[in-house]
Design a protein around this motif. Structure first.
Motif: not given
Length: 457
Positions: A179, A202, A209
């Motif tokens: 990330t 993700t 993130d």
């Protein structure tokens, strides 16, 4: 034309079984309704079973009552607000509920979309238009816009940049970092940056993130260098997960540089495809130039979508879920999926053939991302193929984006339809697939030897 004589095929509806399916041209004559229905059924039997599809984030099951809502409203055109004003009102209710769930500070706006891909296109367009307005007001050039995001994003972000002439500044991943955070972002931001996109959950490993850290960086750049760079959160998968599993984590409009959020209703929003949502922090964050006002079918409407006519059933199905489950219901469902994912991960690792991928203990979508541990005569693609051929599971194997492309991952989505019993069965089937591959070698061993010897394709 004379009527052909009655046959057993006509009488019992089996003639279609003796003909190839219509393919390259419209058939000269039709067929009975039951034959057409059975023909489609015979074709679709070759598809995978959705309940065993561990690759897709998309919802594969809804309650019978929700299915009835959908079926009874497939003919209702979402865009015809004059004819279907209550449908338009229900869309706005959904947007307000999501804005509240994402802690919008006050009245805001948004739109329903076909999915997160359209929502991202619209959100990024607004970033570009708002950046251009700021630059024009300052009498500065507007010919070199760029957008910053990590290699962990969905391909739609690159599509946007190509389609709408924006330079993509893609931050590569690393094998030990899947990330992105503020230190990764900072070197790429300048006066031409229309925005930064950060991912909440993700598709590769289910992690997020460092959205709070990126927000703090953008606040500092604004205060120290006068660069007011907005942050868009791609919550396609995580937007319906984090509020219920990690309610104290700040990733949404509680962070001041987060100006827009997209979320897929047809993922963890628990609605069939396709339905997505785009929500802005305030009404001012939507570029007014992107809104079209048209007088259509007797009513002046504002339209802010890339698509036009579509049925209203998924908007109504989303509202059904929101009022059916409420906050407590969504939270219970997410916690169940999280618990089953944790149990599946424990079983997979305990078998000894695999290790988990990603930061241990980090906040994550209800999924298990894992890879083979140690040396084996086969790879993750072989495992996926063996599991599909022997047990019918559709478990994706894939390589990660640059610069982590040497890492190959298997990923199991844990959704409502993967019960604890099925999770246990999947873990057993994975172990059995590895035992089989240990005995016979990889499914593609001949091709692998050819490539290694230099005689491959």
């Amino acid at each position: 034309m004379a009527r052909h004589e009655d046959t057993y095929d006509d009488r019992y509806g089996t003639e279609f079984l003796q003909r190839p399916a219509p393919d390259d041209r419209l058939p000269r004559q039709g067929m009975p309704a039951v034959d057409a229905m059975r023909l489609l059924g015979e074709e679709l039997v070759l598809d995978g079973i959705p309940m065993r599809n561990l690759a897709t984030f998309v919802t594969t099951w809804m309650e019978p009552e929700a299915q009835r809502v959908i079926a009874e409203n497939l003919h209702r055109n979402y865009i015809d607000h004059a004819e279907y004003p209550q449908t338009a009102l229900i869309e706005q209710r959904c947007i307000r509920m999501l804005a509240d769930l994402f802690h919008a500070p006050g009245p805001t706006t948004g739109t329903r979309t076909q999915g997160s891909s359209e929502a991202i296109m619209l959100g990024a367009l607004s970033l570009k238009w708002k950046w251009r307005q700021r630059r024009e007001a300052a009498r500065q050039s507007t010919d070199r816009p760029n957008l910053v995001f990590g290699g962990d994003v969905h391909v739609v972000w690159e599509k946007f940049c190509r389609y709408f002439d924006v330079e993509p500044r893609i931050i590569p991943l690393r094998p030990d970092r899947l990330t992105i955070g503020p230190d990764d972002v900072e070197p790429h931001v300048d006066e031409n940056t229309i925005g930064v996109a950060a991912v909440l959950g993700t598709t590769f490993t289910g992690h997020a993130d460092d959205i709070a850290g990126i927000n703090d960086l953008l606040v500092r750049l604004r205060d120290e260098r006068g660069l007011d760079v907005p942050l868009h959160v791609d919550g396609a998968s995580g937007g319906f997960v984090w509020p219920f599993l990690y309610p104290d984590t700040k990733w949404d409009f509680r962070l001041e540089q987060v100006r827009s959020i997209n979320v897929s209703g047809h993922k963890y929003g628990l609605v069939y495809p396709g339905i997505g949502w785009l929500v802005f922090r305030t009404t001012d964050d939507l570029a007014e130039d992107l809104v079209f006002y048209e007088n259509y079918l007797g009513k002046r409407d504002a339209t802010f979508t890339l698509n036009f006519s579509t049925n209203a059933s998924m908007v109504l199905a989303q509202y059904y879920n929101l009022v059916r489950y409420g906050h407590a219901g969504y939270q219970a469902i997410m916690r169940t999926m999280q618990a089953n994912a944790a149990e599946l991960a424990e079983r997979i690792v305990a078998a000894g053939d695999f290790e988990l991928v990603g930061e241990p203990g980090a906040e994550q979508l209800p999924l298990v991302a894992f890879r083979l541990a140690g040396e084996h005569a086969y790879d993750e693609f072989d495992v996926a193929g063996q599991l599909a051929g022997e047990h019918g599971w559709m478990l994706p194997a894939y390589s990660l984006p640059p610069n982590a492309q040497d890492v190959t991952v298997l990923r199991a989505l844990v959704k409502q339809t993967l019960s604890r019993s099925l999770a246990d069965t999947l873990a057993d089937d994975l172990a059995h697939a590895c035992t089989t591959l240990d005995a016979k070698g990889g499914l593609h061993e001949r091709e692998r030897r050819r490539v290694k010897s230099g005689t491959g394709y």
